[in-house]
Design a protein around this motif. Sequence first.
Motif, PDB file in Angstrom:
ATOM      1  N   PRO A  65       0.826  -1.208   0.000  1.00  0.00           N
ATOM      2  CA  PRO A  65       0.000   0.000   0.000  1.00  0.00           C
ATOM      3  C   PRO A  65       0.859   1.257   0.000  1.00  0.00           C
ATOM      4  O   PRO A  65       2.005   1.242   0.452  1.00  0.00           O
ATOM      5  N   THR A  66       0.282   2.332  -0.532  1.00  0.00           N
ATOM      6  CA  THR A  66       0.950   3.622  -0.505  1.00  0.00           C
ATOM      7  C   THR A  66       1.166   4.052   0.933  1.00  0.00           C
ATOM      8  O   THR A  66       2.240   4.455   1.324  1.00  0.00           O
ATOM      9  N   THR A  67       0.118   3.971   1.736  1.00  0.00           N
ATOM     10  CA  THR A  67       0.150   4.348   3.147  1.00  0.00           C
ATOM     11  C   THR A  67      -0.830   3.443   3.874  1.00  0.00           C
ATOM     12  O   THR A  67      -1.852   3.056   3.314  1.00  0.00           O
ATOM     13  N   SER A  68      -0.542   3.126   5.118  1.00  0.00           N
ATOM     14  CA  SER A  68      -1.476   2.318   5.905  1.00  0.00           C
ATOM     15  C   SER A  68      -1.411   2.776   7.357  1.00  0.00           C
ATOM     16  O   SER A  68      -0.489   3.465   7.765  1.00  0.00           O
ATOM     17  N   GLY A  69      -2.413   2.387   8.122  1.00  0.00           N
ATOM     18  CA  GLY A  69      -2.449   2.766   9.518  1.00  0.00           C
ATOM     19  C   GLY A  69      -3.535   2.026  10.265  1.00  0.00           C
ATOM     20  O   GLY A  69      -4.213   1.150   9.713  1.00  0.00           O
ATOM     21  N   SER A  70      -3.723   2.392  11.521  1.00  0.00           N
ATOM     22  CA  SER A  70      -4.730   1.737  12.348  1.00  0.00           C
ATOM     23  C   SER A  70      -5.232   2.719  13.396  1.00  0.00           C
ATOM     24  O   SER A  70      -4.629   3.766  13.622  1.00  0.00           O
ATOM     25  N   ALA A  72      -5.619   1.015   4.425  1.00  0.00           N
ATOM     26  CA  ALA A  72      -4.514   1.123   3.478  1.00  0.00           C
ATOM     27  C   ALA A  72      -5.033   1.813   2.229  1.00  0.00           C
ATOM     28  O   ALA A  72      -6.140   1.526   1.776  1.00  0.00           O
ATOM     29  N   VAL A  73      -4.253   2.738   1.713  1.00  0.00           N
ATOM     30  CA  VAL A  73      -4.607   3.392   0.457  1.00  0.00           C
ATOM     31  C   VAL A  73      -3.680   2.869  -0.632  1.00  0.00           C
ATOM     32  O   VAL A  73      -2.502   2.565  -0.376  1.00  0.00           O
ATOM     33  N   HIS A  74      -4.217   2.739  -1.842  1.00  0.00           N
ATOM     34  CA  HIS A  74      -3.512   2.093  -2.949  1.00  0.00           C
ATOM     35  C   HIS A  74      -3.684   2.902  -4.233  1.00  0.00           C
ATOM     36  O   HIS A  74      -4.671   3.620  -4.386  1.00  0.00           O
ATOM     37  N   ASP A  75      -2.763   2.716  -5.159  1.00  0.00           N
ATOM     38  CA  ASP A  75      -2.903   3.304  -6.494  1.00  0.00           C
ATOM     39  C   ASP A  75      -3.926   2.542  -7.330  1.00  0.00           C
ATOM     40  O   ASP A  75      -4.596   3.124  -8.183  1.00  0.00           O
ATOM     41  N   ASP A  76      -3.997   1.223  -7.117  1.00  0.00           N
ATOM     42  CA  ASP A  76      -4.888   0.341  -7.883  1.00  0.00           C
ATOM     43  C   ASP A  76      -5.542  -0.656  -6.940  1.00  0.00           C
ATOM     44  O   ASP A  76      -5.136  -0.788  -5.779  1.00  0.00           O
ATOM     45  N   GLU A  77      -6.489  -1.411  -7.464  1.00  0.00           N
ATOM     46  CA  GLU A  77      -7.212  -2.401  -6.664  1.00  0.00           C
ATOM     47  C   GLU A  77      -6.253  -3.440  -6.077  1.00  0.00           C
ATOM     48  O   GLU A  77      -5.502  -4.086  -6.806  1.00  0.00           O
ATOM     49  N   PRO A  78      -6.281  -3.613  -4.753  1.00  0.00           N
ATOM     50  CA  PRO A  78      -5.432  -4.634  -4.119  1.00  0.00           C
ATOM     51  C   PRO A  78      -6.129  -5.997  -4.113  1.00  0.00           C
ATOM     52  O   PRO A  78      -7.325  -6.102  -4.407  1.00  0.00           O
ATOM     53  N   ALA A  79      -5.389  -7.020  -3.736  1.00  0.00           N
ATOM     54  CA  ALA A  79      -5.979  -8.351  -3.577  1.00  0.00           C
ATOM     55  C   ALA A  79      -6.948  -8.335  -2.397  1.00  0.00           C
ATOM     56  O   ALA A  79      -6.786  -7.575  -1.447  1.00  0.00           O
ATOM     57  N   VAL A  80      -7.961  -9.193  -2.480  1.00  0.00           N
ATOM     58  CA  VAL A  80      -8.935  -9.331  -1.391  1.00  0.00           C
ATOM     59  C   VAL A  80      -8.264 -10.063  -0.237  1.00  0.00           C
ATOM     60  O   VAL A  80      -7.527 -11.034  -0.453  1.00  0.00           O
ATOM     61  N   LEU A  81      -8.498  -9.597   0.986  1.00  0.00           N
ATOM     62  CA  LEU A  81      -7.933 -10.253   2.162  1.00  0.00           C
ATOM     63  C   LEU A  81      -8.523 -11.650   2.326  1.00  0.00           C
ATOM     64  O   LEU A  81      -9.594 -11.949   1.809  1.00  0.00           O
ATOM     65  N   GLY A  82      -7.865 -12.494   3.101  1.00  0.00           N
ATOM     66  CA  GLY A  82      -8.245 -13.894   3.262  1.00  0.00           C
ATOM     67  C   GLY A  82      -9.559 -14.120   3.996  1.00  0.00           C
ATOM     68  O   GLY A  82     -10.246 -13.188   4.429  1.00  0.00           O
ATOM     69  N   ASP A  83      -9.894 -15.395   4.160  1.00  0.00           N
ATOM     70  CA  ASP A  83     -11.177 -15.815   4.725  1.00  0.00           C
ATOM     71  C   ASP A  83     -11.368 -15.453   6.194  1.00  0.00           C
ATOM     72  O   ASP A  83     -12.475 -15.559   6.706  1.00  0.00           O
ATOM     73  N   ALA A  84     -10.303 -15.043   6.891  1.00  0.00           N
ATOM     74  CA  ALA A  84     -10.471 -14.611   8.282  1.00  0.00           C
ATOM     75  C   ALA A  84     -11.376 -13.378   8.350  1.00  0.00           C
ATOM     76  O   ALA A  84     -11.964 -13.093   9.387  1.00  0.00           O
ATOM     77  N   TRP A  85     -11.479 -12.669   7.249  1.00  0.00           N
ATOM     78  CA  TRP A  85     -12.383 -11.524   7.132  1.00  0.00           C
ATOM     79  C   TRP A  85     -13.685 -12.054   6.551  1.00  0.00           C
ATOM     80  O   TRP A  85     -13.784 -12.299   5.352  1.00  0.00           O
TER      81      TRP A  85
END
Length: 194
Positions: A32-37, A91-104
């Motif tokens: 990601p370009t930038t991420s946080g919590s 998280a911010v991205h320039d393009d579509e990221p992969a989908v997070l895993g099944d824990a979500w």
Amino acid sequence: MHVTDRWRASGAALVLLALAAGCSSATPEPTPTTSGSGFVDASEHQFYLAGVDGIVDYAEPDVTGTIAASPGGGAFVHTSVSNGRVPYTWAVHDDEPAVLGDAWEDVGEVVVEVVDELHVLGWGGGSWDEMDLAFEGPGRYVVRCSASGRDLDWDIAADPVRERYHFDVWPAPQGAQDRLIRAGSSLARSTIEN
């Protein structure tokens, strides 16, 4: 340096290292370009992604079961807990990221019109994330909301809150629409069915 240029530079370095180690190829993993919590104060089963004025019109998350784009800009997030400090990451991205895993368990996307900025905001302005998720300024963005633990504490004021959220944000490509990716919690399924 733009994030895409950093990926290309790091990707070239990885390929050279892989070739030196005898590997035939290596594909860099985009970051990601930038991420946080942070934590956001949910109240009345909701918190928001909103602009500077903090105003978000109510919207029913009937497509995703989790998040809905507000007609006036921003987004409405539907929580399981009635009240509590909800943990989230972004998280911010320039393009579509992969989908997070099944824990979500629940994953849905909405297209949000951003007039000025986009912040994670507690109900009634109770909490505010300083980071502007609309990193390219006003315009249309896709907000992917991934959630887990939404069946654990329905309709209570929880402390600690066991549900959690992750937001991926990127500029909306032409033709982007709201979409459901996964509805694993009974809360998401019942919201969509009603």
